[in-house]
Write a protein that holds these residues in place. Structure first.
Motif, PDB file in Angstrom:
ATOM      1  N   GLN A  66      26.232  43.900  70.525  1.00 39.83           N
ATOM      2  CA  GLN A  66      25.951  43.527  72.070  1.00 39.83           C
ATOM      3  C   GLN A  66      26.507  42.043  71.767  1.00 39.83           C
ATOM      4  O   GLN A  66      27.437  41.653  72.531  1.00 39.83           O
ATOM      5  N   GLY A  67      26.480  41.262  70.620  1.00 36.19           N
ATOM      6  CA  GLY A  67      26.698  39.809  70.295  1.00 36.19           C
ATOM      7  C   GLY A  67      28.251  39.591  70.046  1.00 36.19           C
ATOM      8  O   GLY A  67      28.433  38.544  69.082  1.00 36.19           O
ATOM      9  N   PHE A  68      28.305  40.520  69.035  1.00 38.26           N
ATOM     10  CA  PHE A  68      29.428  40.222  68.203  1.00 38.26           C
ATOM     11  C   PHE A  68      30.978  39.717  68.843  1.00 38.26           C
ATOM     12  O   PHE A  68      31.343  38.560  67.479  1.00 38.26           O
ATOM     13  N   GLY A  69      31.139  39.465  70.138  1.00 39.33           N
ATOM     14  CA  GLY A  69      32.034  38.133  70.097  1.00 39.33           C
ATOM     15  C   GLY A  69      32.059  36.958  70.136  1.00 39.33           C
ATOM     16  O   GLY A  69      32.691  36.337  69.487  1.00 39.33           O
ATOM     17  N   LEU A 215      15.391  41.853  88.248  1.00 42.50           N
ATOM     18  CA  LEU A 215      14.101  40.940  87.906  1.00 42.50           C
ATOM     19  C   LEU A 215      14.494  39.884  87.173  1.00 42.50           C
ATOM     20  O   LEU A 215      14.124  39.063  87.214  1.00 42.50           O
ATOM     21  N   ARG A 216      14.944  40.815  86.435  1.00 40.41           N
ATOM     22  CA  ARG A 216      15.467  40.153  85.293  1.00 40.41           C
ATOM     23  C   ARG A 216      16.558  38.696  85.705  1.00 40.41           C
ATOM     24  O   ARG A 216      16.981  38.432  86.665  1.00 40.41           O
ATOM     25  N   TYR A 217      16.250  37.302  84.736  1.00 32.17           N
ATOM     26  CA  TYR A 217      16.997  36.665  84.703  1.00 32.17           C
ATOM     27  C   TYR A 217      17.642  36.339  84.058  1.00 32.17           C
ATOM     28  O   TYR A 217      17.788  34.972  83.789  1.00 32.17           O
ATOM     29  N   ASP A 218      17.888  36.261  82.673  1.00 33.66           N
ATOM     30  CA  ASP A 218      17.922  35.770  81.810  1.00 33.66           C
ATOM     31  C   ASP A 218      19.148  36.160  81.435  1.00 33.66           C
ATOM     32  O   ASP A 218      19.568  37.637  81.183  1.00 33.66           O
ATOM     33  N   ALA A 219      20.543  35.376  80.687  1.00 38.02           N
ATOM     34  CA  ALA A 219      21.845  36.312  80.956  1.00 38.02           C
ATOM     35  C   ALA A 219      21.586  36.636  79.385  1.00 38.02           C
ATOM     36  O   ALA A 219      23.377  37.213  79.393  1.00 38.02           O
ATOM     37  N   ILE A 220      21.324  36.492  78.313  1.00 34.85           N
ATOM     38  CA  ILE A 220      21.679  37.148  77.200  1.00 34.85           C
ATOM     39  C   ILE A 220      21.504  38.550  77.165  1.00 34.85           C
ATOM     40  O   ILE A 220      22.406  39.285  75.974  1.00 34.85           O
ATOM     41  N   ARG A 221      21.273  39.345  78.227  1.00 39.61           N
ATOM     42  CA  ARG A 221      21.157  40.767  78.156  1.00 39.61           C
ATOM     43  C   ARG A 221      22.795  40.986  77.836  1.00 39.61           C
ATOM     44  O   ARG A 221      22.666  42.154  77.697  1.00 39.61           O
ATOM     45  N   GLY A 222      23.248  40.688  78.806  1.00 38.94           N
ATOM     46  CA  GLY A 222      24.894  41.329  79.232  1.00 38.94           C
ATOM     47  C   GLY A 222      24.725  41.928  79.958  1.00 38.94           C
ATOM     48  O   GLY A 222      24.051  42.764  80.962  1.00 38.94           O
ATOM     49  N   SER A 223      26.472  41.799  80.298  1.00 35.41           N
ATOM     50  CA  SER A 223      26.337  43.448  82.117  1.00 35.41           C
ATOM     51  C   SER A 223      27.945  43.569  81.590  1.00 35.41           C
ATOM     52  O   SER A 223      28.934  42.976  80.922  1.00 35.41           O
ATOM     53  N   ILE A 224      27.984  45.278  82.366  1.00 36.37           N
ATOM     54  CA  ILE A 224      29.074  45.261  82.125  1.00 36.37           C
ATOM     55  C   ILE A 224      29.621  45.610  83.259  1.00 36.37           C
ATOM     56  O   ILE A 224      28.781  46.802  84.237  1.00 36.37           O
ATOM     57  N   VAL A 226      28.381  45.543  87.434  1.00 37.97           N
ATOM     58  CA  VAL A 226      27.064  45.071  88.653  1.00 37.97           C
ATOM     59  C   VAL A 226      26.529  45.814  87.889  1.00 37.97           C
ATOM     60  O   VAL A 226      25.435  45.316  88.426  1.00 37.97           O
ATOM     61  N   LEU A 227      26.210  46.209  86.786  1.00 38.99           N
ATOM     62  CA  LEU A 227      24.956  46.631  85.757  1.00 38.99           C
ATOM     63  C   LEU A 227      24.756  45.681  84.466  1.00 38.99           C
ATOM     64  O   LEU A 227      26.133  45.275  84.264  1.00 38.99           O
ATOM     65  N   SER A 228      23.625  45.529  84.200  1.00 42.58           N
ATOM     66  CA  SER A 228      23.371  44.838  82.963  1.00 42.58           C
ATOM     67  C   SER A 228      23.506  45.885  81.715  1.00 42.58           C
ATOM     68  O   SER A 228      23.666  47.383  82.246  1.00 42.58           O
ATOM     69  N   VAL A 229      24.066  45.595  81.366  1.00 43.99           N
ATOM     70  CA  VAL A 229      23.495  46.659  79.506  1.00 43.99           C
ATOM     71  C   VAL A 229      22.770  47.798  79.810  1.00 43.99           C
ATOM     72  O   VAL A 229      22.916  48.444  79.162  1.00 43.99           O
ATOM     73  N   SER A 230      21.350  46.594  79.515  1.00 46.38           N
ATOM     74  CA  SER A 230      20.315  47.736  79.387  1.00 46.38           C
ATOM     75  C   SER A 230      20.158  48.432  80.352  1.00 46.38           C
ATOM     76  O   SER A 230      19.689  49.687  80.455  1.00 46.38           O
ATOM     77  N   GLN A 231      20.287  48.384  81.928  1.00 44.28           N
ATOM     78  CA  GLN A 231      20.714  49.600  82.780  1.00 44.28           C
ATOM     79  C   GLN A 231      21.553  50.730  82.045  1.00 44.28           C
ATOM     80  O   GLN A 231      21.477  51.795  82.726  1.00 44.28           O
ATOM     81  N   TRP A 232      22.627  50.394  82.393  1.00 42.69           N
ATOM     82  CA  TRP A 232      23.030  51.746  81.091  1.00 42.69           C
ATOM     83  C   TRP A 232      23.041  52.239  80.369  1.00 42.69           C
ATOM     84  O   TRP A 232      22.822  53.443  80.245  1.00 42.69           O
ATOM     85  N   CYS A 233      22.039  51.752  79.690  1.00 47.12           N
ATOM     86  CA  CYS A 233      21.447  52.468  78.125  1.00 47.12           C
ATOM     87  C   CYS A 233      20.200  53.157  79.196  1.00 47.12           C
ATOM     88  O   CYS A 233      20.176  53.997  78.766  1.00 47.12           O
TER      89      CYS A 233
END
Length: 263
Positions: A66-69, A215-224, A226-233
């Protein structure tokens, strides 16, 4: 918050303490459940530890991917090695989930056991351990929620904003995981069709996580998009859960029909 706990005068990361407590609690539950499928204690213990190793490696690997970039930028700027980046990487739950499930399936043939009985024995331990892990997140000040007027101040955490109280979304997820644990424990009192318990877990957790991500606020989650990476997962996990549920119900129907024909 309390990122560090002092045990007998020794400073220990609170997240690590909660992870270890959750791991021990999950092992206790798995040990109590092994009689349903007549599994040996050493088999359950070995499979549980292999699942734990899978969770650690999967969570790390997902974080790295997720953070390879960011790694490439740090490597070009500061010469950061991949080994250092991997060792300092955090854990992402969906990677840990995949590693856990994969560890169980890989452990089964090595331990000369069928995978689904082993999976159903260990599965309720996963949301239980996760609940403790989310309490650890709260203590460490990571995975925090949106700013609210009645939330918790996380001024002791290095990564969380200290200028406003934050929603304790970690506790919401911990509570949801405990409910999921109780549901799996109840449904798993008797033998179920292959994949049934796993489908319930995937559907239940993915719905919980998808909603809480708003309800999360931490930017480290990442997004793709309109949804966060975790929401796609979560969407992917829910689809897998639906396929497993359909397969489990189909298998149960076929088993009943075969039983009727044999009468």
């Amino acid at each position: 918050m309390a990122p560090v706990l002092y045990i007998f005068g020794t400073a220990v990361p609170s997240y690590t303490v909660m992870i270890l407590i959750g791991f021990a609690a999950g092992l206790f539950v798995a040990e109590r459940r092994r009689s349903l499928y007549r599994l040996r204690a050493d088999v359950v213990l070995a499979a549980y530890f292999l699942a734990g190793i899978g969770a650690f490696l999967g969570g790390k690997l997902f974080f790295v991917i997720q953070g390879f970039g960011s790694f490439l930028e740090l490597h070009a700027r500061d010469g950061l090695s991949f080994f250092t980046y991997f060792s300092q990487a955090g854990l992402v739950f969906y990677g840990g989930m995949a590693g856990t499930l994969g560890g169980i399936f890989l452990a089964a043939p090595a331990l000369q056991e069928k995978p689904w009985p082993l999976m159903d024995t260990l599965l309720p331990s996963l949301p239980l351990a996760q609940a403790f892990g989310r309490v650890g997140c709260l203590l460490a000040g990571c995975c925090y929620g949106i700013p609210v007027s009645w939330g918790l101040w996380m001024d002791a955490a290095s990564g969380a904003p200290a200028d406003s109280p934050l929603l304790p979304v970690q506790l919401f997820e911990a509570a949801g995981c405990l409910v999921l644990f109780i549901c799996l424990l109840h449904l798993g009192r008797t033998k179920r069709p292959r994949g049934y318990l796993l489908s319930i877990y995937l559907l239940g957790y993915s719905a919980l996580r998808f909603g809480l991500e708003f309800l999360r606020y931490d930017a480290i989650r990442g997004s793709i998009g309109v949804l966060s990476v975790s929401q796609w997962c979560s969407i992917a996990a829910a689809l897998c859960g639906l396929l497993l549920l359909r397969h489990a119900r189909s298998g149960a129907s076929e088993a009943r029909e075969e039983s009727v024909r044999s009468l």
